[in-house]
Motif scaffolding. Structure first.
Motif, PDB file in Angstrom:
ATOM      1  N   GLY A  11       0.814  -1.205   0.000  1.00 63.24           N
ATOM      2  CA  GLY A  11       0.000   0.000   0.000  1.00 63.24           C
ATOM      3  C   GLY A  11       0.847   1.254   0.000  1.00 63.24           C
ATOM      4  N   ASP A  12       0.168   2.404  -0.187  1.00 64.40           N
ATOM      5  CA  ASP A  12       0.923   3.650  -0.216  1.00 64.40           C
ATOM      6  C   ASP A  12       0.235   4.840   0.441  1.00 64.40           C
ATOM      7  OD1 ASP A  12      -0.993   4.271  -2.101  1.00 64.40           O
ATOM      8  OD2 ASP A  12       0.367   4.173  -3.803  1.00 64.40           O
ATOM      9  N   GLY A  13      -1.050   4.777   0.776  1.00 60.28           N
ATOM     10  CA  GLY A  13      -1.723   5.969   1.275  1.00 60.28           C
ATOM     11  C   GLY A  13      -2.592   5.746   2.490  1.00 60.28           C
ATOM     12  N   ILE A  14      -3.283   6.807   2.878  1.00 59.23           N
ATOM     13  CA  ILE A  14      -4.103   6.806   4.089  1.00 59.23           C
ATOM     14  C   ILE A  14      -5.205   5.746   4.038  1.00 59.23           C
ATOM     15  CG2 ILE A  14      -5.724   8.581   3.316  1.00 59.23           C
ATOM     16  CD1 ILE A  14      -5.554   9.705   6.212  1.00 59.23           C
ATOM     17  N   GLY A  15      -5.686   5.424   2.839  1.00 58.52           N
ATOM     18  CA  GLY A  15      -6.730   4.420   2.711  1.00 58.52           C
ATOM     19  C   GLY A  15      -6.264   3.009   3.032  1.00 58.52           C
ATOM     20  N   ASP A  16      -4.959   2.830   3.162  1.00 54.45           N
ATOM     21  CA  ASP A  16      -4.411   1.506   3.462  1.00 54.45           C
ATOM     22  C   ASP A  16      -4.176   1.275   4.951  1.00 54.45           C
ATOM     23  OD1 ASP A  16      -4.075   0.482   0.738  1.00 54.45           O
ATOM     24  OD2 ASP A  16      -2.663   2.136   0.523  1.00 54.45           O
ATOM     25  N   LEU A  17      -4.266   2.310   5.764  1.00 60.09           N
ATOM     26  CA  LEU A  17      -3.944   2.147   7.188  1.00 60.09           C
ATOM     27  C   LEU A  17      -4.904   1.203   7.898  1.00 60.09           C
ATOM     28  CD1 LEU A  17      -2.145   2.814   9.590  1.00 60.09           C
ATOM     29  CD2 LEU A  17      -3.629   4.783  10.051  1.00 60.09           C
ATOM     30  N   ARG A  22      -5.458  -4.299  10.771  1.00 58.77           N
ATOM     31  CA  ARG A  22      -6.183  -5.562  10.974  1.00 58.77           C
ATOM     32  C   ARG A  22      -5.327  -6.791  10.676  1.00 58.77           C
ATOM     33  NH1 ARG A  22     -11.637  -5.260  11.666  1.00 58.77           N
ATOM     34  NH2 ARG A  22     -11.843  -7.335  10.791  1.00 58.77           N
ATOM     35  N   LEU A  23      -4.128  -6.588  10.148  1.00 54.74           N
ATOM     36  CA  LEU A  23      -3.239  -7.712   9.850  1.00 54.74           C
ATOM     37  C   LEU A  23      -2.721  -8.337  11.142  1.00 54.74           C
ATOM     38  CD1 LEU A  23      -1.181  -6.170   6.911  1.00 54.74           C
ATOM     39  CD2 LEU A  23      -3.071  -7.810   6.749  1.00 54.74           C
ATOM     40  N   GLY A  24      -2.396  -9.624  11.075  1.00 55.10           N
ATOM     41  CA  GLY A  24      -1.918 -10.347  12.246  1.00 55.10           C
ATOM     42  C   GLY A  24      -0.406 -10.480  12.279  1.00 55.10           C
ATOM     43  N   LEU A  25       0.093 -11.162  13.291  1.00 53.82           N
ATOM     44  CA  LEU A  25       1.530 -11.337  13.492  1.00 53.82           C
ATOM     45  C   LEU A  25       2.205 -12.096  12.360  1.00 53.82           C
ATOM     46  CD1 LEU A  25       1.548 -12.220  17.303  1.00 53.82           C
ATOM     47  CD2 LEU A  25       2.332 -10.088  16.237  1.00 53.82           C
ATOM     48  N   GLU A  26       1.477 -13.005  11.710  1.00 57.07           N
ATOM     49  CA  GLU A  26       2.064 -13.804  10.632  1.00 57.07           C
ATOM     50  C   GLU A  26       2.020 -13.091   9.277  1.00 57.07           C
ATOM     51  OE1 GLU A  26      -2.223 -14.428  10.961  1.00 57.07           O
ATOM     52  OE2 GLU A  26      -0.649 -14.594  12.439  1.00 57.07           O
ATOM     53  N   ASP A  27       1.375 -11.929   9.217  1.00 58.82           N
ATOM     54  CA  ASP A  27       1.218 -11.182   7.979  1.00 58.82           C
ATOM     55  C   ASP A  27       2.371 -10.205   7.756  1.00 58.82           C
ATOM     56  OD1 ASP A  27      -1.251 -12.456   7.550  1.00 58.82           O
ATOM     57  OD2 ASP A  27      -2.288 -10.963   8.773  1.00 58.82           O
ATOM     58  N   GLU A  79       3.859   6.302  12.759  1.00 55.99           N
ATOM     59  CA  GLU A  79       3.103   6.989  13.809  1.00 55.99           C
ATOM     60  C   GLU A  79       2.251   6.028  14.640  1.00 55.99           C
ATOM     61  OE1 GLU A  79       0.815   9.994  11.835  1.00 55.99           O
ATOM     62  OE2 GLU A  79       2.615  10.957  11.023  1.00 55.99           O
ATOM     63  N   ASN A  80       1.895   4.887  14.078  1.00 55.06           N
ATOM     64  CA  ASN A  80       1.012   3.928  14.756  1.00 55.06           C
ATOM     65  C   ASN A  80       1.680   2.583  14.970  1.00 55.06           C
ATOM     66  OD1 ASN A  80      -1.849   5.268  14.758  1.00 55.06           O
ATOM     67  ND2 ASN A  80      -0.972   5.717  12.762  1.00 55.06           N
ATOM     68  N   ILE A  81       3.001   2.558  15.046  1.00 57.82           N
ATOM     69  CA  ILE A  81       3.743   1.288  15.076  1.00 57.82           C
ATOM     70  C   ILE A  81       3.317   0.381  16.228  1.00 57.82           C
ATOM     71  CG2 ILE A  81       5.753   2.088  16.401  1.00 57.82           C
ATOM     72  CD1 ILE A  81       5.777  -0.223  13.292  1.00 57.82           C
ATOM     73  N   GLN A  82       2.899   0.951  17.346  1.00 67.57           N
ATOM     74  CA  GLN A  82       2.481   0.116  18.480  1.00 67.57           C
ATOM     75  C   GLN A  82       1.202  -0.651  18.179  1.00 67.57           C
ATOM     76  OE1 GLN A  82       2.323   3.437  18.362  1.00 67.57           O
ATOM     77  NE2 GLN A  82       0.232   3.980  18.903  1.00 67.57           N
ATOM     78  N   LYS A  83       0.438  -0.236  17.175  1.00 69.80           N
ATOM     79  CA  LYS A  83      -0.806  -0.918  16.797  1.00 69.80           C
ATOM     80  C   LYS A  83      -0.603  -1.915  15.653  1.00 69.80           C
ATOM     81  CE  LYS A  83      -3.531   3.159  17.971  1.00 69.80           C
ATOM     82  NZ  LYS A  83      -4.384   4.208  17.411  1.00 69.80           N
ATOM     83  N   VAL A  84       0.548  -1.859  14.986  1.00 66.41           N
ATOM     84  CA  VAL A  84       0.803  -2.714  13.826  1.00 66.41           C
ATOM     85  C   VAL A  84       1.399  -4.035  14.292  1.00 66.41           C
ATOM     86  CG1 VAL A  84       2.102  -2.934  11.665  1.00 66.41           C
ATOM     87  CG2 VAL A  84       1.133  -0.721  12.323  1.00 66.41           C
ATOM     88  N   LYS A  85       0.724  -5.146  13.975  1.00 62.78           N
ATOM     89  CA  LYS A  85       1.200  -6.474  14.373  1.00 62.78           C
ATOM     90  C   LYS A  85       2.031  -7.127  13.273  1.00 62.78           C
ATOM     91  CE  LYS A  85      -2.977  -7.114  17.081  1.00 62.78           C
ATOM     92  NZ  LYS A  85      -4.326  -7.595  16.924  1.00 62.78           N
ATOM     93  N   ALA A  86       1.748  -6.779  12.028  1.00 61.60           N
ATOM     94  CA  ALA A  86       2.423  -7.408  10.887  1.00 61.60           C
ATOM     95  C   ALA A  86       3.880  -6.954  10.796  1.00 61.60           C
ATOM     96  CB  ALA A  86       1.695  -7.036   9.598  1.00 61.60           C
ATOM     97  N   SER A  87       4.705  -7.766  10.143  1.00 55.58           N
ATOM     98  CA  SER A  87       6.083  -7.382   9.842  1.00 55.58           C
ATOM     99  C   SER A  87       6.054  -6.320   8.750  1.00 55.58           C
ATOM    100  CB  SER A  87       6.883  -8.584   9.360  1.00 55.58           C
ATOM    101  OG  SER A  87       6.909  -9.585  10.355  1.00 55.58           O
ATOM    102  N   VAL A  88       6.906  -5.302   8.878  1.00 53.92           N
ATOM    103  CA  VAL A  88       6.892  -4.157   7.962  1.00 53.92           C
ATOM    104  C   VAL A  88       8.157  -4.161   7.105  1.00 53.92           C
ATOM    105  CG1 VAL A  88       6.766  -1.642   7.806  1.00 53.92           C
ATOM    106  CG2 VAL A  88       5.552  -2.833   9.650  1.00 53.92           C
ATOM    107  N   TYR A  89       7.965  -4.079   5.781  1.00 55.26           N
ATOM    108  CA  TYR A  89       9.069  -4.061   4.814  1.00 55.26           C
ATOM    109  C   TYR A  89       8.882  -2.876   3.865  1.00 55.26           C
ATOM    110  CZ  TYR A  89       9.523  -8.895   6.387  1.00 55.26           C
ATOM    111  OH  TYR A  89       9.660 -10.032   7.144  1.00 55.26           O
ATOM    112  N   PRO A  90       9.389  -1.684   4.228  1.00 55.29           N
ATOM    113  CA  PRO A  90       9.212  -0.512   3.358  1.00 55.29           C
ATOM    114  C   PRO A  90      10.004  -0.626   2.062  1.00 55.29           C
ATOM    115  CG  PRO A  90      10.274   0.088   5.442  1.00 55.29           C
ATOM    116  CD  PRO A  90      10.097  -1.384   5.439  1.00 55.29           C
ATOM    117  N   TRP A  91       9.521   0.040   1.017  1.00 56.02           N
ATOM    118  CA  TRP A  91      10.188   0.041  -0.285  1.00 56.02           C
ATOM    119  C   TRP A  91      10.009   1.404  -0.943  1.00 56.02           C
ATOM    120  CZ3 TRP A  91       6.781   0.473  -4.518  1.00 56.02           C
ATOM    121  CH2 TRP A  91       5.443   0.261  -4.222  1.00 56.02           C
ATOM    122  N   ASN A  92      10.915   1.729  -1.878  1.00 58.75           N
ATOM    123  CA  ASN A  92      10.909   3.035  -2.541  1.00 58.75           C
ATOM    124  C   ASN A  92      10.608   2.983  -4.036  1.00 58.75           C
ATOM    125  OD1 ASN A  92      11.792   5.043  -0.462  1.00 58.75           O
ATOM    126  ND2 ASN A  92      13.434   3.550  -0.270  1.00 58.75           N
TER     127      ASN A  92
END
Length: 109
Positions: A11-17, A22-27, A79-92
């Motif tokens: 995702g890339d924008g506010i509509g994806d937050l 809602r993603l889980g730990l395995e996502d 800004e909301n990292i404490q609410k995010v359960k999924a693993s995060v992999y940013p890309w450019n």
């Protein structure tokens, strides 16, 4: 089968937050970072298909588009990292996204 499948969300924008929260730990979530777009070019490209919309519909659409541009998903996740359960992999860019996405897909199979 009752086996839950892992979700890999790009995702890339506010509509994806909301979906990301809602993603889980395995996502996994792959947020595009450093994303900018010329609003003039965006308007030229998209307005061709909007000839049938009312002024109210156009206003709602453009408010959403400009909100997405103003609030990139990568910043919202930070800004909301404490609410995010999924693993995060940013890309450019596309190459970087591919380098991160393919191993995630292959690892799961």
């Amino acid at each position: 089968s009752n086996v839950r499948k892992r979700i890999i969300y790009l995702g890339d924008g506010i509509g994806d937050l909301c979906p990301v929260l809602r993603l889980g730990l395995e996502d996994c979530v792959l947020p595009r970072q450093g994303y900018t777009i010329s609003t003039v070019k965006l308007f030229e490209t998209l307005s061709l298909g909007f000839q049938m919309l009312t002024n109210t519909q156009l206003t709602l659409f453009w408010n959403f588009v400009f909100s997405s541009l103003q609030y990139p998903l990568s910043d919202l996740i930070t800004e909301n990292i404490q609410k995010v359960k999924a693993s995060v992999y940013p890309w450019n860019n596309g190459s970087e996204m591919k380098e991160k996405l393919i191993p995630l897909i292959m690892h799961h199979n």
